[in-house]
Design a protein around this motif. Sequence first.
Motif, PDB file in Angstrom:
ATOM      1  N   PHE A   1      19.194 -42.065   9.656  1.00  0.00           N
ATOM      2  CA  PHE A   1      19.994 -42.470   8.510  1.00  0.00           C
ATOM      3  C   PHE A   1      21.418 -41.993   8.666  1.00  0.00           C
ATOM      4  N   VAL A   2      22.296 -42.601   7.865  1.00  0.00           N
ATOM      5  CA  VAL A   2      23.723 -42.317   7.919  1.00  0.00           C
ATOM      6  C   VAL A   2      24.166 -41.876   6.530  1.00  0.00           C
ATOM      7  N   THR A   3      24.957 -40.796   6.469  1.00  0.00           N
ATOM      8  CA  THR A   3      25.477 -40.317   5.187  1.00  0.00           C
ATOM      9  C   THR A   3      26.999 -40.305   5.214  1.00  0.00           C
ATOM     10  N   ASP A   4      27.576 -40.281   4.020  1.00  0.00           N
ATOM     11  CA  ASP A   4      29.020 -40.095   3.939  1.00  0.00           C
ATOM     12  C   ASP A   4      29.350 -38.605   4.005  1.00  0.00           C
ATOM     13  N   GLY A   5      30.607 -38.258   3.814  1.00  0.00           N
ATOM     14  CA  GLY A   5      31.024 -36.873   3.939  1.00  0.00           C
ATOM     15  C   GLY A   5      30.504 -35.950   2.862  1.00  0.00           C
ATOM     16  N   ASP A   6      29.883 -36.522   1.804  1.00  0.00           N
ATOM     17  CA  ASP A   6      29.308 -35.710   0.729  1.00  0.00           C
ATOM     18  C   ASP A   6      27.788 -35.636   0.806  1.00  0.00           C
TER      19      ASP A   6
ATOM     20  N   MET B   1      29.994 -51.842   9.406  1.00  0.00           N
ATOM     21  CA  MET B   1      29.158 -50.989  10.250  1.00  0.00           C
ATOM     22  C   MET B   1      29.343 -51.389  11.713  1.00  0.00           C
ATOM     23  N   SER B   2      29.382 -50.409  12.587  1.00  0.00           N
ATOM     24  CA  SER B   2      29.568 -50.713  14.001  1.00  0.00           C
ATOM     25  C   SER B   2      28.315 -51.350  14.582  1.00  0.00           C
ATOM     26  N   GLN B   3      28.499 -52.097  15.710  1.00  0.00           N
ATOM     27  CA  GLN B   3      27.349 -52.728  16.360  1.00  0.00           C
ATOM     28  C   GLN B   3      26.340 -51.678  16.821  1.00  0.00           C
ATOM     29  N   THR B   4      26.860 -50.503  17.231  1.00  0.00           N
ATOM     30  CA  THR B   4      25.956 -49.439  17.691  1.00  0.00           C
ATOM     31  C   THR B   4      25.031 -48.987  16.574  1.00  0.00           C
ATOM     32  N   LEU B   5      25.599 -48.766  15.374  1.00  0.00           N
ATOM     33  CA  LEU B   5      24.776 -48.346  14.243  1.00  0.00           C
ATOM     34  C   LEU B   5      23.791 -49.430  13.853  1.00  0.00           C
ATOM     35  N   THR B   6      24.249 -50.695  13.891  1.00  0.00           N
ATOM     36  CA  THR B   6      23.358 -51.800  13.547  1.00  0.00           C
ATOM     37  C   THR B   6      22.159 -51.836  14.477  1.00  0.00           C
ATOM     38  N   LYS B   7      22.405 -51.623  15.775  1.00  0.00           N
ATOM     39  CA  LYS B   7      21.312 -51.635  16.749  1.00  0.00           C
ATOM     40  C   LYS B   7      20.353 -50.475  16.490  1.00  0.00           C
ATOM     41  N   LEU B   8      20.910 -49.289  16.200  1.00  0.00           N
ATOM     42  CA  LEU B   8      20.050 -48.129  15.948  1.00  0.00           C
ATOM     43  C   LEU B   8      19.154 -48.365  14.748  1.00  0.00           C
ATOM     44  N   MET B   9      19.692 -49.026  13.699  1.00  0.00           N
ATOM     45  CA  MET B   9      18.924 -49.225  12.486  1.00  0.00           C
ATOM     46  C   MET B   9      17.755 -50.169  12.700  1.00  0.00           C
ATOM     47  N   THR B  10      17.776 -50.969  13.752  1.00  0.00           N
ATOM     48  CA  THR B  10      16.702 -51.920  14.005  1.00  0.00           C
ATOM     49  C   THR B  10      15.567 -51.307  14.805  1.00  0.00           C
ATOM     50  N   ASP B  11      15.751 -50.059  15.303  1.00  0.00           N
ATOM     51  CA  ASP B  11      14.686 -49.409  16.063  1.00  0.00           C
ATOM     52  C   ASP B  11      13.627 -48.916  15.094  1.00  0.00           C
ATOM     53  N   ASP B  12      12.506 -49.632  14.992  1.00  0.00           N
ATOM     54  CA  ASP B  12      11.530 -49.332  13.950  1.00  0.00           C
ATOM     55  C   ASP B  12      10.726 -48.069  14.223  1.00  0.00           C
ATOM     56  N   ILE B  13      10.887 -47.458  15.377  1.00  0.00           N
ATOM     57  CA  ILE B  13      10.166 -46.212  15.635  1.00  0.00           C
ATOM     58  C   ILE B  13      11.128 -45.030  15.637  1.00  0.00           C
ATOM     59  N   THR B  14      12.382 -45.277  15.187  1.00  0.00           N
ATOM     60  CA  THR B  14      13.379 -44.218  15.151  1.00  0.00           C
ATOM     61  C   THR B  14      13.604 -43.785  13.713  1.00  0.00           C
ATOM     62  N   THR B  15      13.539 -42.464  13.480  1.00  0.00           N
ATOM     63  CA  THR B  15      13.886 -41.929  12.178  1.00  0.00           C
ATOM     64  C   THR B  15      15.386 -41.740  12.152  1.00  0.00           C
TER      65      THR B  15
ATOM     66  N   VAL C   1      28.061 -38.960   8.886  1.00  0.00           N
ATOM     67  CA  VAL C   1      27.169 -38.187   9.744  1.00  0.00           C
ATOM     68  C   VAL C   1      25.987 -39.086  10.088  1.00  0.00           C
ATOM     69  N   VAL C   2      25.768 -39.282  11.379  1.00  0.00           N
ATOM     70  CA  VAL C   2      24.654 -40.102  11.864  1.00  0.00           C
ATOM     71  C   VAL C   2      23.539 -39.164  12.322  1.00  0.00           C
ATOM     72  N   THR C   3      22.373 -39.336  11.744  1.00  0.00           N
ATOM     73  CA  THR C   3      21.242 -38.466  12.064  1.00  0.00           C
ATOM     74  C   THR C   3      20.111 -39.285  12.667  1.00  0.00           C
ATOM     75  N   LYS C   4      19.691 -38.889  13.859  1.00  0.00           N
ATOM     76  CA  LYS C   4      18.603 -39.567  14.559  1.00  0.00           C
ATOM     77  C   LYS C   4      17.517 -38.544  14.859  1.00  0.00           C
ATOM     78  N   SER C   5      16.274 -38.918  14.573  1.00  0.00           N
ATOM     79  CA  SER C   5      15.165 -37.969  14.712  1.00  0.00           C
ATOM     80  C   SER C   5      13.977 -38.622  15.384  1.00  0.00           C
ATOM     81  N   GLU C   6      13.065 -37.774  15.847  1.00  0.00           N
ATOM     82  CA  GLU C   6      11.805 -38.265  16.405  1.00  0.00           C
ATOM     83  C   GLU C   6      10.724 -37.225  16.162  1.00  0.00           C
ATOM     84  N   PRO C   7       9.492 -37.666  15.872  1.00  0.00           N
ATOM     85  CA  PRO C   7       8.399 -36.719  15.634  1.00  0.00           C
ATOM     86  C   PRO C   7       8.150 -35.851  16.863  1.00  0.00           C
ATOM     87  N   LEU C   8       7.756 -34.609  16.627  1.00  0.00           N
ATOM     88  CA  LEU C   8       7.417 -33.730  17.738  1.00  0.00           C
ATOM     89  C   LEU C   8       6.176 -34.246  18.444  1.00  0.00           C
TER      90      LEU C   8
END
Length: 449
Positions: free
Chosen positions: A17-22, A1-15, A101-108
């Motif tokens: 996830f990462v999926t494969d091509g399927d 996993m890239s360092q960027t993804l690792t950092k994103l995964m540690t953001d506890d207020i960020t929704t 596919v990297v998906t990042k979300s935040e509540p409205l």
Amino acid sequence: MSQTLTKLMTDDITTLFVTDGDGNILLANDFTAMTLGISLNELLNSNVYDLVASEIYDTSATIEALKSGKNSEVTLTTQAGYHIKSKSTPIFYPDGTLHLVVTKSEPLTQEEFEALSNDEHSQLLKEEETNGIVTSVIAESNEMKKIIRVCRQVASYNSRLLLLGESGVGKEVIANFVHRHSQVADNKFVAVNCAAIPESLFESEFFGYEKGTFTGAEKSKPGLIETADGGTLFLDEISEMPLELQAKLLRVLETMTVRRVGGVNEIPVAFRLISASNQNMLELVEKGKFRRDLYYRINAIPITIPPLRKRKKDILSLANYFLDSFNQKYEANVKLGKHHIHHLMTSQWLGNARELKNYIEYVVVTAELPITLEDTPIEEKNGESDELQALAEVYDYPDFIEYVEKIYFQQNLKKNQWNISKMAEASNVSRPFIYKKMRELDLERNDTK
């Protein structure tokens, strides 16, 4: 996993996830699982397609990115009551093959949610009436909600639908709903009642005719099929179509061309076909009254609409919808009494929504007629016009509780000007719980212009 993804995964207020091509979920965090109302372990063993199919959430930016290979952004609602703005980014291998596919979300925010609710309500108001025809779909029951979900899903495709159900259940309303949510929504919706056309006129009405074909044909006339070109053709009671015409319709569907009566040219046509019947179509096929090959041509997606007596949750909502309509039409202010509600919930409504509409019109237009004490229901003599008491007599416990909940949340949301934080504090419940109930009860703001 890239360092960027690792950092994103540690953001506890960020929704995130990462999926494969399927669409299989490879990485996710606790906050993502919480917003979806499932455990992290369950999420990590899921596929985004399955999550949407299971109604964990209602749409997916990830799926859009998987299908298109491009960045995607959607606003979605989860089963836990969260309203989320979601952005997905596809990542490719050097050879151009989709990798992740990297998906990042935040509540409205509260302001974004209220703006969205207002926009959706405004759109609903626009959809309620088209060319004087009522097209609003009342869906309080689980049965109708499922039908609406299916219709929304298939509307964007050109698949042929066959709507089945008793007379008066609203097959044309559903057909119109599909049309309005389709890619040809801006074009014509041509509704034809096959049972109302004399057999001798079927061919000329459907296929049109050329000038001079018969006495009185002073000019050429396009048929109903041509008229629907570019839009939707709705054939109600298609089971009443003569066998000879069924063969000709089959040829139109196979070639997507039509030849006018007396003509020699094949005219190309393109239309979305939706058919409907109140008969058992397979039984008609077995009896030789309906062509088997045509049946399978029109029946790509069958949708059966239950009779009103089997979806009682829709009855009162339909009645109130018709009541508002007739009060406006006749400049009246009639309200439903306890005896009306008891009648609504205990009648069989063999004529379905059409019979219900006629009953409500009768209630409105006869409201001012003088009545005697003997004509007045016992409940009204004692001044007991309590709607809840009437419903308690005919609803089962879960349906009654849901009805009461809806009243509670509607009144308190309005009281707090749809400020979720204020209502949560006043009602001693959490914000996510209120969002969840708003979704479950289909609540939306309707006091704005």
